[in-house]
Design a protein around this motif. Structure first.
Motif, short mmCIF file in Angstrom:
data_model
loop_
_atom_site.label_atom_id
_atom_site.label_comp_id
_atom_site.label_asym_id
_atom_site.label_seq_id
_atom_site.Cartn_x
_atom_site.Cartn_y
_atom_site.Cartn_z
N PRO A 184 0.84 -1.21 0.00
CA PRO A 184 0.00 0.00 0.00
C PRO A 184 0.87 1.25 0.00
O PRO A 184 1.75 1.41 0.86
CB PRO A 184 -0.79 -0.12 1.31
CG PRO A 184 -0.75 -1.57 1.65
CD PRO A 184 0.57 -2.08 1.15
N THR A 185 0.67 2.14 -0.97
CA THR A 185 1.54 3.30 -1.16
C THR A 185 0.72 4.54 -1.45
O THR A 185 -0.22 4.50 -2.24
CB THR A 185 2.51 3.06 -2.33
OG1 THR A 185 3.26 1.86 -2.09
CG2 THR A 185 3.48 4.22 -2.48
N VAL A 186 1.10 5.64 -0.79
CA VAL A 186 0.49 6.94 -1.07
C VAL A 186 1.59 7.87 -1.59
O VAL A 186 2.65 7.99 -0.98
CB VAL A 186 -0.17 7.55 0.18
CG1 VAL A 186 -0.76 8.93 -0.15
CG2 VAL A 186 -1.25 6.64 0.72
N HIS A 187 1.33 8.52 -2.72
CA HIS A 187 2.26 9.49 -3.29
C HIS A 187 1.84 10.89 -2.84
O HIS A 187 0.64 11.19 -2.78
CB HIS A 187 2.25 9.40 -4.82
CG HIS A 187 2.65 8.05 -5.32
ND1 HIS A 187 3.92 7.74 -5.71
CD2 HIS A 187 1.93 6.91 -5.47
CE1 HIS A 187 3.99 6.48 -6.08
NE2 HIS A 187 2.79 5.95 -5.95
N THR A 188 2.80 11.75 -2.53
CA THR A 188 2.49 13.07 -1.99
C THR A 188 3.00 14.19 -2.89
O THR A 188 3.84 13.98 -3.76
CB THR A 188 3.11 13.26 -0.60
OG1 THR A 188 4.54 13.15 -0.70
CG2 THR A 188 2.59 12.23 0.39
N ILE A 189 2.46 15.39 -2.65
CA ILE A 189 2.78 16.66 -3.31
C ILE A 189 2.14 16.78 -4.68
O ILE A 189 1.80 17.87 -5.11
CB ILE A 189 4.31 16.91 -3.39
CG1 ILE A 189 4.92 16.90 -1.99
CG2 ILE A 189 4.61 18.25 -4.03
CD1 ILE A 189 6.38 17.28 -1.96
N GLU A 190 1.95 15.67 -5.36
CA GLU A 190 1.25 15.67 -6.63
C GLU A 190 0.21 14.55 -6.61
O GLU A 190 0.25 13.68 -5.75
CB GLU A 190 2.23 15.46 -7.79
CG GLU A 190 3.25 16.58 -7.92
CD GLU A 190 4.17 16.38 -9.10
OE1 GLU A 190 3.84 16.85 -10.20
OE2 GLU A 190 5.23 15.74 -8.91
N ALA A 248 0.85 29.75 -1.77
CA ALA A 248 0.84 28.98 -0.52
C ALA A 248 0.44 27.54 -0.81
O ALA A 248 -0.53 27.29 -1.53
CB ALA A 248 -0.13 29.61 0.47
N THR A 249 1.21 26.60 -0.27
CA THR A 249 0.95 25.17 -0.49
C THR A 249 0.62 24.49 0.84
O THR A 249 1.24 24.79 1.86
CB THR A 249 2.15 24.49 -1.15
OG1 THR A 249 3.33 24.71 -0.34
CG2 THR A 249 2.40 25.08 -2.53
N PRO A 250 -0.32 23.55 0.87
CA PRO A 250 -0.79 22.92 2.11
C PRO A 250 0.08 21.74 2.53
O PRO A 250 -0.36 20.59 2.54
CB PRO A 250 -2.21 22.47 1.75
CG PRO A 250 -2.11 22.13 0.29
CD PRO A 250 -1.12 23.10 -0.30
N ARG A 251 1.31 22.00 2.90
CA ARG A 251 2.27 20.92 3.13
C ARG A 251 1.90 20.04 4.33
O ARG A 251 1.90 18.81 4.24
CB ARG A 251 3.66 21.52 3.30
CG ARG A 251 4.06 22.39 2.11
CD ARG A 251 5.40 23.05 2.30
NE ARG A 251 5.46 23.95 3.41
CZ ARG A 251 5.10 25.24 3.37
NH1 ARG A 251 4.59 25.75 2.27
NH2 ARG A 251 5.23 26.02 4.43
N TYR A 252 1.61 20.65 5.46
CA TYR A 252 1.23 19.88 6.65
C TYR A 252 -0.03 19.07 6.38
O TYR A 252 -0.13 17.89 6.75
CB TYR A 252 1.03 20.84 7.82
CG TYR A 252 0.47 20.19 9.06
CD1 TYR A 252 1.31 19.51 9.94
CD2 TYR A 252 -0.89 20.26 9.37
CE1 TYR A 252 0.81 18.90 11.09
CE2 TYR A 252 -1.39 19.66 10.51
CZ TYR A 252 -0.54 18.99 11.36
OH TYR A 252 -1.05 18.38 12.49
N GLU A 253 -1.01 19.69 5.72
CA GLU A 253 -2.27 19.01 5.41
C GLU A 253 -2.04 17.83 4.47
O GLU A 253 -2.71 16.79 4.57
CB GLU A 253 -3.26 19.99 4.81
CG GLU A 253 -3.77 21.04 5.78
CD GLU A 253 -2.80 22.18 6.01
OE1 GLU A 253 -1.75 22.22 5.30
OE2 GLU A 253 -3.05 23.03 6.88
N ILE A 254 -1.09 17.97 3.54
CA ILE A 254 -0.75 16.87 2.63
C ILE A 254 -0.25 15.67 3.44
O ILE A 254 -0.66 14.52 3.20
CB ILE A 254 0.30 17.31 1.60
CG1 ILE A 254 -0.34 18.25 0.56
CG2 ILE A 254 0.93 16.10 0.90
CD1 ILE A 254 0.65 18.86 -0.40
N GLY A 255 0.63 15.93 4.40
CA GLY A 255 1.14 14.85 5.24
C GLY A 255 0.04 14.16 6.02
O GLY A 255 -0.04 12.92 6.07
N ARG A 256 -0.83 14.95 6.64
CA ARG A 256 -1.93 14.37 7.42
C ARG A 256 -2.86 13.53 6.54
O ARG A 256 -3.21 12.40 6.88
CB ARG A 256 -2.75 15.48 8.11
CG ARG A 256 -2.29 15.81 9.51
CD ARG A 256 -3.36 16.60 10.25
NE ARG A 256 -4.57 15.82 10.46
CZ ARG A 256 -4.76 14.98 11.48
NH1 ARG A 256 -3.81 14.80 12.37
NH2 ARG A 256 -5.90 14.32 11.60
#
Length: 374
Positions: A185-191, A334-342
């Protein structure tokens, strides 16, 4: 008589042997009291679960249950086992537990850098969720290298993680093959990976760059440049978005563009601004692929006497903590970096729990923050 003498001699020799002599025992009593036996351990020096069980007077299964599902063990027994574990210095063999339960309670997260606040913010969001769910975080730093990412992934898969969180969507073919072969199981982030059967959380790098370029066009700027550094795939896509906005407005000039693989920094931003103005003094606006570059440009404009935004408009990317405090305050995306991680961690947790997932690709968007540099 001869036998009696022989027995007497043997008794004398044995008594003289150091290990049996009282003076040897007394001399070494400070090392370990005679009443406490040193627990046996494995070859590697690890105290085993069986030793904990013997000392606590319970079965090894009870020790295992107390460590993994403490609510299923009586409080008095659980406290006794905890006391023995502390006394012996016992550390559970996580790999063995993973093999036995098919769960390691570990999530591997691969990021390009630990010095870049973008990834630190994402990690903080991930960690908050994993802490709540009782999962451990194993971080690998790739240094923006696809080959290093693949090597780290191969190494960390040996730890039998329950899932992966990767940065971006640009990976070596070997990484995609590993993910398919392992069924991990894998989640890709930022895009986002729209159209695939994977999972992803992020925003459009291209569209965010386009919004920055369009903003400068709408402010009436005619000689708009683009400055990029590091040149990872995400930086390149946001620069291409800005480039397309300028093309659409008929304002794109490749001469007003500087792209360097150097590491993004405030000092580099200052230097690149000066370089660009030296060759193109008529440049009246710049988009920077990262806020630290743009911050350096703001500072350098002040040193050079370039009026912002009168002579030069500036837009950064990411909205770092100090961006609102430059003089003048810097416009940015502005990019939602913390929200992306959560959200990435929550998505992975839902998958591991077997819960239905209504949305496998989550676009959290971005925000154009208009401040005084434009």
């Amino acid at each position: 008589m001869d036998i009696a003498r022989l027995m007497l001699a043997l008794t004398f020799l044995v008594w003289q042997a150091p290990i049996f002599r009282s003076d040897y025992v007394l001399a070494n009593r400070s090392e370990r009291p005679m009443s406490i036996r040193k627990p046996r351990s494995t070859r590697a020096g690890r105290v085993t679960m069986q030793e904990v069980a013997r000392r606590a007077g319970v079965s090894a299964i009870t020790v295992s249950r107390a460590l993994r599902t403490p609510d299923k063990v009586a409080e008095a027994v659980r406290l006794r086992i905890a006391e023995v574990c502390q006394e012996l210095g016992y550390v559970p063999n996580h790999a063995a537990s993973a093999l036995a339960s098919a769960r390691s309670q570990t999530i591997v997260v691969l990021i390009p850098s630990l010095s870049n606040v973008v990834f630190v913010d994402i990690i903080n969001g991930i960690k908050e969720v994993l802490d709540e769910q009782g999962y451990h975080l194993l971080i690998g730093v790739t240094g923006y290298s696809p080959d290093a990412e693949e090597a780290l992934l191969r190494k960390y898969l040996q730890h039998l993680p329950d899932g992966l969180i990767l940065t971006g969507i640009d990976h070596n073919p070997g990484v995609w093959e590993l993910l398919r072969a392992q069924g991990m199981p894998t989640v890709h982030t930022i895009e986002t990976l729209e159209g695939s059967d994977g999972m992803s959380v992020g925003f459009s790098q291209f569209e965010s760059g386009y919004a920055a370029g369009r903003h400068l066009v709408e402010r009436g700027r005619k000689r708009i440049g683009i400055v990029g550094a590091q040149l990872d795939p995400r930086s390149l896509r946001r620069c291409e978005g800005c480039r397309q906005a300028l093309r659409d407005a008929g304002l794109y000039d490749p001469a007003l563009e500087i792209m360097t693989p150097e590491k993004s920094s405030i000092a580099l931003g200052a230097a690149l601004l000066e370089t660009l103005l030296a060759g193109h003094p008529d440049c009246d606006a710049l988009f920077f692929c990262n806020d630290d570059l743009a911050q350096g440009a703001v500072f350098q404009c002040g040193r050079l006497g370039v009026r912002v935004p009168g002579q030069m408009a500036l837009v950064g990317f990411h909205d770092f903590a100090g961006t609102a405090w430059t003089t003048p305050p810097l416009s940015t995306i502005a990019t939602p970096r913390y929200e992306i991680g959560r959200e990435a961690a929550l998505l992975l947790m839902r998958h591991l729990a077997g819960q239905p997932i209504a949305q496998r690709h989550i676009d959290l968007g971005f925000t154009l923050v208009r401040r005084e540099t434009t």
